[in-house]
Design an enzyme around this catalytic site. Structure first.
Site, PDB file in Angstrom:
ATOM      1  N   TYR A  27      -9.342  -2.999 -11.172  1.00 46.23           N
ATOM      2  CA  TYR A  27      -9.288  -1.577 -10.817  1.00 46.23           C
ATOM      3  C   TYR A  27      -7.902  -0.979 -11.046  1.00 46.23           C
ATOM      4  O   TYR A  27      -7.783   0.186 -11.426  1.00 46.23           O
ATOM      5  CB  TYR A  27      -9.807  -1.342  -9.397  1.00 46.23           C
ATOM      6  CG  TYR A  27      -8.882  -1.747  -8.268  1.00 46.23           C
ATOM      7  CD1 TYR A  27      -8.062  -0.814  -7.663  1.00 46.23           C
ATOM      8  CD2 TYR A  27      -8.841  -3.054  -7.788  1.00 46.23           C
ATOM      9  CE1 TYR A  27      -7.219  -1.169  -6.624  1.00 46.23           C
ATOM     10  CE2 TYR A  27      -8.012  -3.413  -6.747  1.00 46.23           C
ATOM     11  CZ  TYR A  27      -7.203  -2.481  -6.167  1.00 46.23           C
ATOM     12  OH  TYR A  27      -6.367  -2.826  -5.134  1.00 46.23           O
ATOM     13  N   ARG A  52      -9.350  -8.891 -21.922  1.00 44.32           N
ATOM     14  CA  ARG A  52      -9.837 -10.060 -22.658  1.00 44.32           C
ATOM     15  C   ARG A  52     -11.332 -10.303 -22.481  1.00 44.32           C
ATOM     16  O   ARG A  52     -11.932 -11.049 -23.251  1.00 44.32           O
ATOM     17  CB  ARG A  52      -9.034 -11.300 -22.286  1.00 44.32           C
ATOM     18  CG  ARG A  52      -9.184 -11.652 -20.857  1.00 44.32           C
ATOM     19  CD  ARG A  52      -8.387 -12.869 -20.499  1.00 44.32           C
ATOM     20  NE  ARG A  52      -8.623 -13.135 -19.099  1.00 44.32           N
ATOM     21  CZ  ARG A  52      -7.968 -13.992 -18.368  1.00 44.32           C
ATOM     22  NH1 ARG A  52      -7.009 -14.683 -18.892  1.00 44.32           N
ATOM     23  NH2 ARG A  52      -8.247 -14.166 -17.112  1.00 44.32           N
ATOM     24  N   HIS A  91     -26.707  21.813  -0.259  1.00 39.97           N
ATOM     25  CA  HIS A  91     -26.903  22.480  -1.544  1.00 39.97           C
ATOM     26  C   HIS A  91     -25.940  23.652  -1.700  1.00 39.97           C
ATOM     27  O   HIS A  91     -25.731  24.384  -0.738  1.00 39.97           O
ATOM     28  CB  HIS A  91     -28.350  22.985  -1.623  1.00 39.97           C
ATOM     29  CG  HIS A  91     -28.678  23.563  -2.948  1.00 39.97           C
ATOM     30  ND1 HIS A  91     -28.876  22.778  -4.069  1.00 39.97           N
ATOM     31  CD2 HIS A  91     -28.821  24.857  -3.345  1.00 39.97           C
ATOM     32  CE1 HIS A  91     -29.136  23.571  -5.100  1.00 39.97           C
ATOM     33  NE2 HIS A  91     -29.104  24.827  -4.690  1.00 39.97           N
ATOM     34  N   GLU A 116      -7.314   2.342 -13.275  1.00 38.39           N
ATOM     35  CA  GLU A 116      -6.729   3.519 -12.623  1.00 38.39           C
ATOM     36  C   GLU A 116      -5.479   3.989 -13.369  1.00 38.39           C
ATOM     37  O   GLU A 116      -5.304   5.190 -13.622  1.00 38.39           O
ATOM     38  CB  GLU A 116      -6.369   3.189 -11.170  1.00 38.39           C
ATOM     39  CG  GLU A 116      -7.596   2.996 -10.297  1.00 38.39           C
ATOM     40  CD  GLU A 116      -7.282   2.500  -8.891  1.00 38.39           C
ATOM     41  OE1 GLU A 116      -8.117   2.698  -7.999  1.00 38.39           O
ATOM     42  OE2 GLU A 116      -6.213   1.890  -8.671  1.00 38.39           O
ATOM     43  N   CYS A 161       0.830  -1.213   0.000  1.00 40.86           N
ATOM     44  CA  CYS A 161       0.000   0.000   0.000  1.00 40.86           C
ATOM     45  C   CYS A 161       0.863   1.261   0.000  1.00 40.86           C
ATOM     46  O   CYS A 161       0.664   2.162  -0.810  1.00 40.86           O
ATOM     47  CB  CYS A 161      -0.915  -0.025   1.222  1.00 40.86           C
ATOM     48  SG  CYS A 161      -1.919   1.441   1.383  1.00 40.86           S
ATOM     49  N   CYS A 171      -1.668   1.757  -2.955  1.00 42.05           N
ATOM     50  CA  CYS A 171      -2.639   2.836  -2.749  1.00 42.05           C
ATOM     51  C   CYS A 171      -2.019   4.233  -2.725  1.00 42.05           C
ATOM     52  O   CYS A 171      -2.506   5.147  -3.405  1.00 42.05           O
ATOM     53  CB  CYS A 171      -3.363   2.659  -1.415  1.00 42.05           C
ATOM     54  SG  CYS A 171      -3.419   0.999  -0.740  1.00 42.05           S
ATOM     55  N   GLU A 175     -26.050  15.802  -2.995  1.00 42.43           N
ATOM     56  CA  GLU A 175     -27.459  15.924  -2.595  1.00 42.43           C
ATOM     57  C   GLU A 175     -28.376  15.097  -3.494  1.00 42.43           C
ATOM     58  O   GLU A 175     -29.500  14.766  -3.124  1.00 42.43           O
ATOM     59  CB  GLU A 175     -27.914  17.394  -2.573  1.00 42.43           C
ATOM     60  CG  GLU A 175     -27.958  18.065  -3.923  1.00 42.43           C
ATOM     61  CD  GLU A 175     -28.391  19.533  -3.837  1.00 42.43           C
ATOM     62  OE1 GLU A 175     -29.334  19.845  -3.095  1.00 42.43           O
ATOM     63  OE2 GLU A 175     -27.768  20.367  -4.523  1.00 42.43           O
ATOM     64  N   LYS A 188      -0.071   5.502  -5.912  1.00 39.56           N
ATOM     65  CA  LYS A 188      -1.082   5.556  -6.984  1.00 39.56           C
ATOM     66  C   LYS A 188      -1.962   6.791  -6.835  1.00 39.56           C
ATOM     67  O   LYS A 188      -2.185   7.529  -7.792  1.00 39.56           O
ATOM     68  CB  LYS A 188      -1.945   4.293  -6.922  1.00 39.56           C
ATOM     69  CG  LYS A 188      -3.106   4.336  -7.876  1.00 39.56           C
ATOM     70  CD  LYS A 188      -4.133   3.300  -7.516  1.00 39.56           C
ATOM     71  CE  LYS A 188      -4.954   3.695  -6.294  1.00 39.56           C
ATOM     72  NZ  LYS A 188      -5.836   2.614  -5.844  1.00 39.56           N
TER      73      LYS A 188
HETATM   74  C1  LIG Z   1      -1.181  -0.887  -7.528  1.00 42.28           C
HETATM   75  C2  LIG Z   1      -2.019  -1.180  -6.310  1.00 42.28           C
HETATM   76  C3  LIG Z   1      -2.947  -0.261  -5.879  1.00 42.28           C
HETATM   77  C4  LIG Z   1      -3.721  -0.514  -4.766  1.00 42.28           C
HETATM   78  N1  LIG Z   1      -4.631   0.423  -4.376  1.00 42.28           N
HETATM   79  C5  LIG Z   1      -5.400   0.201  -3.283  1.00 42.28           C
HETATM   80  C6  LIG Z   1      -6.321   1.190  -2.843  1.00 42.28           C
HETATM   81  O1  LIG Z   1      -6.476   2.248  -3.454  1.00 42.28           O
HETATM   82  N2  LIG Z   1      -7.041   0.946  -1.725  1.00 42.28           N
HETATM   83  C7  LIG Z   1      -6.905  -0.231  -1.014  1.00 42.28           C
HETATM   84  O2  LIG Z   1      -7.566  -0.402   0.024  1.00 42.28           O
HETATM   85  N3  LIG Z   1      -6.031  -1.185  -1.415  1.00 42.28           N
HETATM   86  C8  LIG Z   1      -5.280  -0.991  -2.523  1.00 42.28           C
HETATM   87  N4  LIG Z   1      -4.368  -1.951  -2.926  1.00 42.28           N
HETATM   88  C9  LIG Z   1      -4.306  -3.231  -2.173  1.00 42.28           C
HETATM   89  C10 LIG Z   1      -3.490  -3.084  -0.899  1.00 42.28           C
HETATM   90  O3  LIG Z   1      -2.228  -2.546  -1.209  1.00 42.28           O
HETATM   91  C11 LIG Z   1      -3.346  -4.447  -0.242  1.00 42.28           C
HETATM   92  O4  LIG Z   1      -4.642  -4.993  -0.040  1.00 42.28           O
HETATM   93  C12 LIG Z   1      -2.642  -4.361   1.113  1.00 42.28           C
HETATM   94  O5  LIG Z   1      -1.363  -3.790   0.976  1.00 42.28           O
HETATM   95  C13 LIG Z   1      -2.518  -5.770   1.720  1.00 42.28           C
HETATM   96  O6  LIG Z   1      -1.808  -5.715   2.916  1.00 42.28           O
HETATM   97  P1  LIG Z   1      -1.018  -6.982   3.442  1.00 42.28           P
HETATM   98  O7  LIG Z   1      -0.593  -6.640   4.825  1.00 42.28           O
HETATM   99  O8  LIG Z   1      -1.818  -8.209   3.237  1.00 42.28           O
HETATM  100  O9  LIG Z   1       0.241  -7.148   2.471  1.00 42.28           O
HETATM  101  P2  LIG Z   1       1.313  -6.113   1.946  1.00 42.28           P
HETATM  102  O10 LIG Z   1       0.944  -4.717   2.190  1.00 42.28           O
HETATM  103  O11 LIG Z   1       1.578  -6.521   0.546  1.00 42.28           O
HETATM  104  O12 LIG Z   1       2.595  -6.405   2.832  1.00 42.28           O
HETATM  105  C14 LIG Z   1       3.301  -7.612   2.764  1.00 42.28           C
HETATM  106  C15 LIG Z   1       4.735  -7.338   3.170  1.00 42.28           C
HETATM  107  O13 LIG Z   1       5.388  -8.577   3.410  1.00 42.28           O
HETATM  108  C16 LIG Z   1       6.716  -8.507   2.919  1.00 42.28           C
HETATM  109  N5  LIG Z   1       7.168  -9.883   2.702  1.00 42.28           N
HETATM  110  C17 LIG Z   1       6.721 -10.769   1.781  1.00 42.28           C
HETATM  111  N6  LIG Z   1       7.326 -11.968   1.973  1.00 42.28           N
HETATM  112  C18 LIG Z   1       8.174 -11.822   3.016  1.00 42.28           C
HETATM  113  C19 LIG Z   1       9.059 -12.704   3.692  1.00 42.28           C
HETATM  114  N7  LIG Z   1       9.148 -13.995   3.375  1.00 42.28           N
HETATM  115  N8  LIG Z   1       9.821 -12.195   4.706  1.00 42.28           N
HETATM  116  C20 LIG Z   1       9.708 -10.898   5.087  1.00 42.28           C
HETATM  117  N9  LIG Z   1       8.849 -10.026   4.492  1.00 42.28           N
HETATM  118  C21 LIG Z   1       8.087 -10.486   3.486  1.00 42.28           C
HETATM  119  C22 LIG Z   1       6.568  -7.696   1.643  1.00 42.28           C
HETATM  120  O14 LIG Z   1       7.804  -7.120   1.245  1.00 42.28           O
HETATM  121  C23 LIG Z   1       5.537  -6.645   2.075  1.00 42.28           C
HETATM  122  O15 LIG Z   1       6.165  -5.497   2.600  1.00 42.28           O
HETATM  123  C24 LIG Z   1      -3.564  -1.723  -4.046  1.00 42.28           C
HETATM  124  C25 LIG Z   1      -2.629  -2.678  -4.471  1.00 42.28           C
HETATM  125  C26 LIG Z   1      -1.862  -2.404  -5.588  1.00 42.28           C
HETATM  126  C27 LIG Z   1      -0.866  -3.427  -6.042  1.00 42.28           C
END
Ligand SMILES: Cc1cc2nc3c(=O)[nH]c(=O)nc-3n(C[C@H](O)[C@H](O)[C@H](O)COP(=O)(O)OP(=O)(O)OC[C@H]3O[C@@H](n4cnc5c(N)ncnc54)[C@H](O)[C@@H]3O)c2cc1C
Length: 451
Positions: A176, A197, A436, A180, A42, A47, A441, A50
């Protein structure tokens, strides 16, 4: 048995940081391992950057519009490296904040890839750490299909760091992120095409909403190719990319951006050392308490493949921290009526059921729709229209779904989501006095049912 930690979190993304911080604040001894960037997807490649790019892309329309209000503004151009560099500075600031938040809450931060060694042991940088509970919050990773020329593709981890703005770009995908980024490139002045597709992008959103955005993007001269897939990508001598589609058509661009989905980030996680089951799609299977099939290991966020949004990962992180270390405050996450936005230009925002979903679930629905030119455009020739829709259960009068395409739809929908969570009926919407003059509204003045 004594362990080094009460909780070891793998991944300092949205879910992992939230769980680690709060578990530590509840008195637990916590470590978090992060292999790449604090704040996860994120903050670094999702997020936040972006949305900054979406803000940048809005200026073109704003500059044009300002003339209708008497402003004499000359936009001399847009500088991509400035945007990327300022964005990088801001993200570095946020990384620092995340580090402080963790360290100040007493969490031990380990920089490195974490691997599960057994049900209670994790290895980071060659060192073994034991923990009573392990939380897997490793998120997802962009997925690009195996096509000839795949090495020329830009994915969502790379797009935020492109050195130059592509003059011509082809976005592949119908979710999305694809929509975007097509808006971002278009708004910043790249000649933009989107290919998907399927019949129409944004599957799962209300069909009227999808069609409205489709028409708005066409008004902006974006080229949209549906029922269209890439067969191969060839780099030409002048470094441009020749894309050949499966229907035999072709196009030439400077960048092809793939937003064709994400897979769980399970690489070298050591799953073979523990008893964790994956679901049919390859995500970590968990029960309603985020428990994997290995008793001491939990998983939250994108790696579980449920609702892949930051606020959901945050809520799950909080739920895990409370359930393990502050039982008296534990509340399960409520997944009903999660509002969501697509930051295309114009934005989409939605909460609740689409008309199609409501009918499929057996509701007899009343539908209210409105499409109008925003007041802000009334002095200009710009033709963009706002679209709003309410889906109402005829039997109970409850509003089942609320949908909008238009500026700031995401800002507006958060409030409507509260009303829907509270069970608001159409009558309550009708009794609510409008603000308004505003676009919002319209949601409380829609009286005529659509056929
Ligand atoms: C381009 C894009 C735009 C997005 N826009 C939105 C938005 O506008 N609004 C919204 O709500 N969501 C958005 N999302 C989705 C959102 O980013 C994710 O849902 C959210 O980050 C998920 O959180 P998480 O904690 O599951 O994983 P992540 O945030 O992905 O964190 C996982 C972390 O684990 C680390 N990691 C992975 N494997 C290992 C390992 N073995 N050892 C140590 N570290 C590790 C990674 O480096 C990463 O930092 C977007 C996603 C993308 C790709």
């Amino acid at each position: 048995m004594s362990y080094d930690f009460d909780l070891f979190v793998i991944g300092a993304g949205s879910g992992g940081v939230r769980a680690a911080r709060f578990a530590a604040s509840f008195g637990a001894k916590v470590a978090v391992a992060e292999s790449r960037y604090l704040g996860g997807t994120c903050v670094n490649v999702g997020c936040v950057p972006k949305k900054l790019m979406v803000y940048a892309a809005q200026y073109q329309d704003e500059f044009n519009l300002s003339k209708s209000f008497g402003w004499d503004v000359e936009a001399k151009g847009f500088d991509w490296p400035t945007l990327i560099s300022n964005k990088n500075t801001e993200i570095a600031r946020l990384n620092g904040i995340y580090e402080k938040l963790l360290v100040n809450s007493g969490v031990e931060l380990l920089n490195g890839h974490a691997k599960l060694i057994d049900a209670h042991t994790v290895e980071v940088n060659g060192q073994h750490y034991t923990a009573k509970n392990i939380l897997v919050a490793v998120g997802g990773w962009p997925q690009v299909p195996d096509i000839p020329g795949r090495e020329h593709v830009t994915d969502s981890n790379q797009v935020f760091f492109l050195k130059e703005q592509p003059k011509r770009v082809l976005v592949i995908g119908g979710g999305y992120i694809a929509v975007e980024f097509a808006s971002v490139f278009q708004g910043l002045g790249s000649e933009t095409q989107l290919a998907y597709r399927g019949d129409m992008f944004l599957r799962g959103f209300d069909n009227d909403v999808r069609e409205h955005l489709h028409q708005e993007l066409l008004k902006k001269d974006m080229t949209l190719r549906f029922n269209c897939d890439v067969q191969r990508i060839d780099k030409q001598d002048d470094q441009s990319l020749l894309i050949t589609f499966t229907d035999g058509q072709s196009t030439e661009v400077d960048c092809i951006f793939y937003a064709t989905g994400r897979r769980p980030m399970l690489d070298n996680l050591g799953l073979e050392n523990v008893n964790i089951t994956l679901d049919k799609r390859g995500y970590i299977a968990v029960d309603e308490l985020y428990q994997t099939s290995e008793n001491s290991i939990l998983a939250i966020g994108d790696v579980t493949g449920r609702v892949q949004l930051t606020p959901v990962a945050l809520a799950e992180g909080m739920a895990v921290a409370r359930r393990l270390f502050r039982k008296e405050d534990y509340k399960p996450v409520n997944y009903d009526l999660i509002p969501t936005a697509v930051f295309s230009l114009p934005n989409i925002a939605t909460v609740g059921l689409s008309e199609e979903q409501a009918r499929a679930e057996g509701y007899t629905v009343q539908v209210f729709k409105s499409s109008f030119k925003p007041m802000k455009l009334s002095l200009s020739e710009q033709q963009e229209r706002i679209f709003m829709k309410l889906v109402v259960d005829q039997t109970t009068d409850r509003v089942l779904g609320c949908h909008m395409v238009g500026p700031d739809a995401g800002e507006l929908m958060q409030g409507i989501a509260i009303a829907l969570k509270a069970g608001a009926t159409k009558q309550i919407f009708d009794e609510t006095i409008g603000i308004h003059p505003s676009a919002a509204e319209e949601f409380v003045t829609m009286r005529t049912q659509s056929a």
